[in-house]
Design a protein around this motif. Structure first.
Motif, mmCIF file in Angstrom:
data_model
loop_
_atom_site.group_PDB
_atom_site.id
_atom_site.type_symbol
_atom_site.label_atom_id
_atom_site.label_comp_id
_atom_site.label_asym_id
_atom_site.label_seq_id
_atom_site.Cartn_x
_atom_site.Cartn_y
_atom_site.Cartn_z
ATOM 1 N N UNK A 36 19.844 -55.554 1.789
ATOM 2 C CA UNK A 36 19.923 -56.573 2.837
ATOM 3 C C UNK A 36 21.276 -57.273 2.750
ATOM 4 N N UNK A 37 21.728 -57.808 3.855
ATOM 5 C CA UNK A 37 22.995 -58.520 3.880
ATOM 6 C C UNK A 37 23.718 -58.274 5.184
ATOM 7 N N UNK A 38 24.980 -58.626 5.219
ATOM 8 C CA UNK A 38 25.797 -58.482 6.414
ATOM 9 C C UNK A 38 26.727 -57.283 6.242
ATOM 10 N N UNK A 39 26.774 -56.456 7.285
ATOM 11 C CA UNK A 39 27.634 -55.282 7.301
ATOM 12 C C UNK A 39 28.595 -55.404 8.485
ATOM 13 N N UNK A 40 29.834 -55.040 8.265
ATOM 14 C CA UNK A 40 30.818 -54.966 9.336
ATOM 15 C C UNK A 40 31.457 -53.584 9.278
ATOM 16 N N UNK A 41 31.273 -52.804 10.340
ATOM 17 C CA UNK A 41 31.921 -51.498 10.447
ATOM 18 C C UNK A 41 33.140 -51.701 11.340
ATOM 19 N N UNK A 42 34.315 -51.367 10.810
ATOM 20 C CA UNK A 42 35.569 -51.621 11.521
ATOM 21 C C UNK A 42 36.247 -50.282 11.817
ATOM 22 N N UNK A 43 36.394 -49.979 13.102
ATOM 23 C CA UNK A 43 37.059 -48.755 13.539
ATOM 24 C C UNK A 43 38.565 -48.995 13.568
ATOM 25 N N UNK A 44 39.320 -47.999 13.081
ATOM 26 C CA UNK A 44 40.753 -48.181 12.854
ATOM 27 C C UNK A 44 41.547 -46.998 13.407
ATOM 28 N N UNK A 45 42.727 -47.298 13.952
ATOM 29 C CA UNK A 45 43.714 -46.276 14.334
ATOM 30 C C UNK A 45 45.034 -46.668 13.684
ATOM 31 N N UNK A 46 45.718 -45.687 13.099
ATOM 32 C CA UNK A 46 46.927 -45.976 12.335
ATOM 33 C C UNK A 46 47.989 -44.924 12.614
ATOM 34 N N UNK A 65 34.182 -63.485 10.719
ATOM 35 C CA UNK A 65 35.171 -62.611 11.353
ATOM 36 C C UNK A 65 36.510 -62.733 10.636
ATOM 37 N N UNK A 66 36.908 -63.958 10.363
ATOM 38 C CA UNK A 66 38.186 -64.191 9.664
ATOM 39 C C UNK A 66 38.159 -63.560 8.275
ATOM 40 N N UNK A 67 37.078 -63.780 7.525
ATOM 41 C CA UNK A 67 36.988 -63.250 6.164
ATOM 42 C C UNK A 67 36.963 -61.722 6.147
ATOM 43 N N UNK A 73 51.949 -40.586 -0.279
ATOM 44 C CA UNK A 73 53.101 -39.692 -0.340
ATOM 45 C C UNK A 73 53.171 -38.809 0.903
ATOM 46 N N UNK A 74 52.035 -38.300 1.328
ATOM 47 C CA UNK A 74 51.984 -37.421 2.496
ATOM 48 C C UNK A 74 52.249 -38.192 3.788
ATOM 49 N N UNK A 75 51.784 -39.440 3.873
ATOM 50 C CA UNK A 75 51.867 -40.221 5.119
ATOM 51 C C UNK A 75 53.211 -40.896 5.330
ATOM 52 N N UNK A 76 53.838 -41.333 4.261
ATOM 53 C CA UNK A 76 55.046 -42.143 4.406
ATOM 54 C C UNK A 76 54.667 -43.581 4.734
ATOM 55 N N UNK A 77 55.671 -44.393 5.038
ATOM 56 C CA UNK A 77 55.406 -45.813 5.299
ATOM 57 C C UNK A 77 54.543 -46.041 6.549
ATOM 58 N N UNK A 78 53.771 -47.112 6.510
ATOM 59 C CA UNK A 78 52.943 -47.533 7.634
ATOM 60 C C UNK A 78 53.836 -47.978 8.787
ATOM 61 N N UNK A 79 53.518 -47.517 10.000
ATOM 62 C CA UNK A 79 54.218 -47.975 11.198
ATOM 63 C C UNK A 79 53.354 -48.938 12.008
ATOM 64 N N UNK A 80 52.040 -48.644 12.082
ATOM 65 C CA UNK A 80 51.152 -49.474 12.898
ATOM 66 C C UNK A 80 49.707 -49.240 12.474
ATOM 67 N N UNK A 81 48.922 -50.330 12.431
ATOM 68 C CA UNK A 81 47.482 -50.215 12.181
ATOM 69 C C UNK A 81 46.780 -51.114 13.181
ATOM 70 N N UNK A 82 45.819 -50.533 13.899
ATOM 71 C CA UNK A 82 45.035 -51.293 14.871
ATOM 72 C C UNK A 82 43.584 -51.331 14.415
ATOM 73 N N UNK A 83 43.016 -52.520 14.424
ATOM 74 C CA UNK A 83 41.582 -52.677 14.195
ATOM 75 C C UNK A 83 40.956 -52.608 15.582
ATOM 76 N N UNK A 84 40.284 -51.500 15.886
ATOM 77 C CA UNK A 84 39.819 -51.231 17.239
ATOM 78 C C UNK A 84 38.547 -51.986 17.607
ATOM 79 N N UNK A 85 37.588 -51.997 16.713
ATOM 80 C CA UNK A 85 36.313 -52.631 17.027
ATOM 81 C C UNK A 85 35.577 -52.982 15.743
ATOM 82 N N UNK A 86 34.951 -54.152 15.751
ATOM 83 C CA UNK A 86 34.060 -54.565 14.679
ATOM 84 C C UNK A 86 32.629 -54.426 15.195
ATOM 85 N N UNK A 87 31.771 -53.782 14.409
ATOM 86 C CA UNK A 87 30.346 -53.741 14.706
ATOM 87 C C UNK A 87 29.647 -54.469 13.569
#
Length: 181
Positions: free
Chosen positions: A106-116, A33-35, A81-95
């Motif tokens: 084969x291996x480990x997959x992590x799908x991370x849902x994001x809102x920014x 999870x940390x990595x 350029x279109x977005x401008x500076x980042x204000x907030x990024x949330x990692x919503x869910x890890x699957x």
């Protein structure tokens, strides 16, 4: 008016068709999870700071073969350029999935849902899929998708049509973002 909705896929890597199947969800170790969290943070930090070349290096080889580095850098810079500076990024869910049957490797997959939120984009969501080989090691980016309506387009839709039309356009677009509310 839906044609006026700014929709972009920053990295449309077709290695995985959509998200991995959820039939083989798996519970990761705290180290995993940390990595994975650090990989997501580093990847977006490089894009946000204008260093797409380093972000590109975090992608796995199969993903890199789907988009040349120059095109990746051009798309990243255009979005920044279109977005401008980042204000907030949330990692919503890890699957988490381990060795899913329909995955390319084969291996480990992590799908991370994001809102920014960015200075010029209030409506932004997406996901990133990370991959780690069965032998372990670093996570690599397999796929990232970004969906948004920039503020100028949102204002135009609201002014030309209505707030309801803007809300409908965003609801349709954000359906591509698992776990976005």
């Amino acid at each position: 008016m839906r044609a006026a909705v700014a929709f972009i896929v920053l990295v449309a890597l077709t290695l995985i068709d959509g998200q991995p199947a959820r039939s083989q969800e798996w519970t990761p170790s705290q180290d995993s999870v940390r990595d994975a969290t650090q990989t997501v943070t580093n990847y977006f930090s490089m894009l946000d700071s204008g260093n797409p070349e380093r972000a590109y290096q975090m992608m796995d080889d199969a993903a890199k073969s789907s988009i040349p580095p120059t095109m990746f850098a051009e798309q990243s810079e255009k979005f920044r350029s279109q977005a401008g500076p980042l204000l907030e990024r949330k990692l919503l869910k890890f699957t988490w999935l381990k060795d899913p049957a329909d995955a390319p490797f084969p291996g480990i997959y992590a799908a991370v849902d994001i809102a920014t939120r960015f200075e010029k984009i209030d409506r932004h969501c997406g996901y990133i899929v990370l991959y780690q080989q069965p032998s372990g090691g670093a996570f690599h980016v397999m796929r990232a998708e970004s969906n948004f309506i920039d503020n100028a387009t949102a204002k135009k839709i609201e002014t030309t049509n209505s707030k309801l039309e803007l809300d409908k356009a965003w609801a349709e677009l954000s359906r591509n973002c698992p776990n976005f509310r």
